[in-house]
Design an enzyme around this catalytic site. Structure first.
Site: not given
Length: 199
Positions: A84, A51, A63, A80, A132
């Site tokens: 993910e 992040r 998320a 999602e 990602e």
């Protein structure tokens, strides 16, 4: 500089009553969904993602943004979890509805509980990009996630709210007492959203 990619910033003049007015900057956000996915051994699915604003790789639940116009909240969560977490779920419940930082942003967040999981075959998995691209998936006992929250080792707000809510439900009235996956979300519906202005 505003880019109009994910958020926008507007300036509101607020009527404080009487002769009072004050100005507030508001971060306009589409909202998001998060998923606390638990397997049959009460292990929680975690992704490990960089992040940039905080300069940390954080453990988080799957998320994503509610940035597809007209998309159903549950459909967004299912997408999602597939993209993910590389799993699908048979049983969906609502855990938590929240405004993430109501003093500065319109962002609303719905966190689901997903159970009855099945793994997505490798040849059907989504390939992430940007942050990602190197995101890893792991499984951790829910009790250990809760302990990590309380010791200050885990910081993602979706994880904090979702794990604590899941733990409370698991040790309280049970998962079957949670709201159904299609439960209304009136607080979010009351906050109009306008997509960011292209720059």
């Amino acid at each position: 500089m505003r880019t109009g990619r994910v958020i926008d910033v507007r300036e509101d003049v607020v009527d404080g009553g009487g002769d009072r007015e004050f100005t507030r900057d508001v971060v306009v956000h589409s909202g998001a969904v998060g998923i606390i996915a638990l397997d049959d051994h009460d292990r929680m699915l975690l992704v490990h993602q960089y992040r940039h604003p905080v300069g940390h790789r954080l453990f988080e639940p799957p998320a994503g943004l509610l940035d597809v116009e007209g998309e159903d909240y549950l459909a967004a969560a299912q997408r999602e979890l597939y993209e993910e977490g590389h799993v699908r779920a048979r049983d969906w419940r609502v855990l938590v509805d929240a405004f993430t930082s109501p003093g500065m942003t319109t962002e609303s967040l719905r966190i689901y509980l997903a159970r009855g999981l099945s793994e997505v075959p490798h040849d059907e998995r989504h390939n992430g990009v940007d942050e990602e691209a190197d995101m890893t998936v792991s499984w951790t006992p829910l009790a250990d996630v809760v302990a990590g929250v309380l010791t200050g080792d885990l910081h993602n707000p979706s994880l904090v709210m979702g794990a604590l809510a899941a733990w409370a439900a698991h040790n309280g009235t049970g998962f079957d007492s949670l709201r159904p996956a299609d439960a209304p979300w009136p607080a979010r519906e009351a906050v109009p959203y306008e997509p960011p202005r292209p720059m």
